[in-house]
Design an enzyme around this catalytic site. Structure first.
Site, PDB file in Angstrom:
ATOM      1  N   ARG A 103       0.846  -1.189   0.000  1.00 56.50           N
ATOM      2  CA  ARG A 103       0.000   0.000   0.000  1.00 56.50           C
ATOM      3  C   ARG A 103       0.882   1.241   0.000  1.00 56.50           C
ATOM      4  NH1 ARG A 103      -4.049   1.654   4.943  1.00 56.50           N
ATOM      5  NH2 ARG A 103      -2.104   2.249   5.951  1.00 56.50           N
ATOM      6  N   THR A 107      -1.112   7.696  -0.602  1.00 51.75           N
ATOM      7  CA  THR A 107      -2.386   7.684  -1.344  1.00 51.75           C
ATOM      8  C   THR A 107      -3.287   6.527  -0.904  1.00 51.75           C
ATOM      9  OG1 THR A 107      -1.482   6.233  -3.043  1.00 51.75           O
ATOM     10  CG2 THR A 107      -1.203   8.605  -3.367  1.00 51.75           C
ATOM     11  N   ASP A 201       1.433  -1.904  12.356  1.00 51.57           N
ATOM     12  CA  ASP A 201       1.748  -2.419  11.022  1.00 51.57           C
ATOM     13  C   ASP A 201       2.023  -3.916  11.123  1.00 51.57           C
ATOM     14  OD1 ASP A 201       3.309  -3.228   8.701  1.00 51.57           O
ATOM     15  OD2 ASP A 201       3.302  -1.118   8.190  1.00 51.57           O
ATOM     16  N   ASP A 204       5.321  -5.246   9.519  1.00 51.70           N
ATOM     17  CA  ASP A 204       6.514  -4.882  10.306  1.00 51.70           C
ATOM     18  C   ASP A 204       6.599  -5.713  11.583  1.00 51.70           C
ATOM     19  OD1 ASP A 204       6.960  -3.015   8.384  1.00 51.70           O
ATOM     20  OD2 ASP A 204       6.737  -1.265   9.677  1.00 51.70           O
TER      21      ASP A 204
HETATM   22  C1  PRP Z   1      -0.917  -3.988   4.887  1.00 54.99           C
HETATM   23  C2  PRP Z   1      -1.860  -5.122   5.165  1.00 54.99           C
HETATM   24  C3  PRP Z   1      -2.799  -5.058   3.989  1.00 54.99           C
HETATM   25  C4  PRP Z   1      -2.895  -3.572   3.726  1.00 54.99           C
HETATM   26  C5  PRP Z   1      -4.171  -3.083   4.333  1.00 54.99           C
HETATM   27  O1  PRP Z   1       0.041  -4.366   3.994  1.00 54.99           O
HETATM   28  O2  PRP Z   1      -1.227  -6.361   5.298  1.00 54.99           O
HETATM   29  O3  PRP Z   1      -2.323  -5.732   2.832  1.00 54.99           O
HETATM   30  O4  PRP Z   1      -1.780  -2.962   4.394  1.00 54.99           O
HETATM   31  O5  PRP Z   1      -4.407  -1.760   4.005  1.00 54.99           O
HETATM   32  P1  PRP Z   1      -5.603  -1.332   3.044  1.00 54.99           P
HETATM   33  O6  PRP Z   1      -6.822  -2.093   3.469  1.00 54.99           O
HETATM   34  O7  PRP Z   1      -5.718   0.133   3.313  1.00 54.99           O
HETATM   35  O8  PRP Z   1      -5.220  -1.617   1.625  1.00 54.99           O
HETATM   36  P2  PRP Z   1       1.216  -3.388   3.498  1.00 54.99           P
HETATM   37  O9  PRP Z   1       0.794  -2.685   2.246  1.00 54.99           O
HETATM   38  O10 PRP Z   1       1.642  -2.509   4.638  1.00 54.99           O
HETATM   39  O11 PRP Z   1       2.361  -4.367   3.081  1.00 54.99           O
HETATM   40  P3  PRP Z   1       3.190  -5.456   3.959  1.00 54.99           P
HETATM   41  O12 PRP Z   1       2.260  -6.617   4.194  1.00 54.99           O
HETATM   42  O13 PRP Z   1       4.328  -5.802   3.058  1.00 54.99           O
HETATM   43  O14 PRP Z   1       3.647  -4.808   5.241  1.00 54.99           O
HETATM   44  N1  URA Z   2      -1.826  -2.002   7.423  1.00 52.76           N
HETATM   45  C1  URA Z   2      -1.439  -2.452   8.643  1.00 52.76           C
HETATM   46  O1  URA Z   2      -0.524  -3.286   8.745  1.00 52.76           O
HETATM   47  N2  URA Z   2      -2.052  -1.967   9.726  1.00 52.76           N
HETATM   48  C2  URA Z   2      -3.050  -1.074   9.668  1.00 52.76           C
HETATM   49  O2  URA Z   2      -3.584  -0.672  10.717  1.00 52.76           O
HETATM   50  C3  URA Z   2      -3.447  -0.614   8.392  1.00 52.76           C
HETATM   51  C4  URA Z   2      -2.822  -1.095   7.289  1.00 52.76           C
END
Ligand code: PRP
Ligand code: URA
Length: 211
Positions: A103, A107, A201, A204
């Site tokens: 994400r 944006t 997160d 993370d």
């Molecule tokens: C996080 C999470 C979802 C997304 C949710 O992933 O695991 O995929 O954000 O947010 P949204 O509903 O607003 O789209 P991220 O993009 O942070 O990637 P990661 O799993 O690599 O940390």
């Molecule tokens: N992605 C995450 O990992 N946590 C949140 O709260 C939102 C998006």
């Protein structure tokens, strides 16, 4: 879209530990896996099976096994990977496809950076795994990806969701056969698109910070 929210003290207890900012990474990983196995029990309630004959030490009887094509489990990288083992514990013969999505934190638009999925998903039950349903952008894009490959029976399993994300998924999948299975629904999103109170997160906390 059908929505199932787990209402079980064991899941709420595990979620409470996940939410704690002081929970260490190994415990966080283990708990995500445990919660998913509990959610998978509900998520697979409609899994398609076929009858088979089995001979017990006493007599023959009829049981079931997973029908073909076997279900496809799709973790959304990175954080969804932390849910994979918990899911395939209940579905050991399922196949696994991968979607990598990140994400944009300004944006909130999802970027798809990896894809390893069968070309044709017609007749395939698909189980999408992502711990966090925040704005819903990532999950909506992932489910659309599966529809575009012919899938028509999609179950998404998330640990936490914001009401905004649930509504977005409901709108973008209107008229489709979609089920959403959740550990809990939180209050809202904050101005950074994070779930409140949430758990931070998820990627993370599972795998460490990248930037
Ligand atoms: C996080 C999470 C979802 C997304 C949710 O992933 O695991 O995929 O954000 O947010 P949204 O509903 O607003 O789209 P991220 O993009 O942070 O990637 P990661 O799993 O690599 O940390
Ligand atoms: N992605 C995450 O990992 N946590 C949140 O709260 C939102 C998006």
């Amino acid at each position: 879209m059908r929505v199932f929210v787990a209402d079980h003290p064991l899941i709420t207890h595990k979620l409470t530990v996940l939410r704690d900012k002081d929970t260490a990474q190994p415990t966080f990983r283990a708990l995500i896996e445990e919660i998913v196995t509990l959610l998978a029990y509900e998520a697979t309630r409609e899994v398609i099976v076929e009858e088979i004959e089995v001979e017990t030490p006493v007599r023959k009887t009829v049981g079931v096994r997973l029908a073909h094509p076997v279900p496809l489990v799709v973790p959304i990288l990175r954080a969804g990977l932390g849910m994979l083992e918990g899911m395939v514990k209940l579905l050991p013969t399922a196949e696994v496809g991968f979607l990598g999505m990140a994400r944009d934190e300004t944006t909130f638009q999802p970027l798809t950076y990896a894809e390893r999925l069968p070309e044709n998903l017609e007749g395939r039950q698909c189980y999408v795994l992502d711990p966090m349903l925040a704005t819903g952008g990532s999950l909506a894009a992932a489910v659309q990806f599966l529809f575009d490959r012919g899938a028509d029976d999609v179950t998404a399993v998330c640990v936490l969701a914001a009401p905004e994300g649930i509504e977005r998924l409901r709108k973008t999948t209107e008229g489709r056969n979609v089920t959403l299975v959740l550990g809990a629904v939180d209050e809202r999103l904050n101005e950074h698109g994070y779930i409140v109170p949430g758990l931070g997160d998820a990627g993370d906390r599972l795998y460490g910070t990248i930037d």
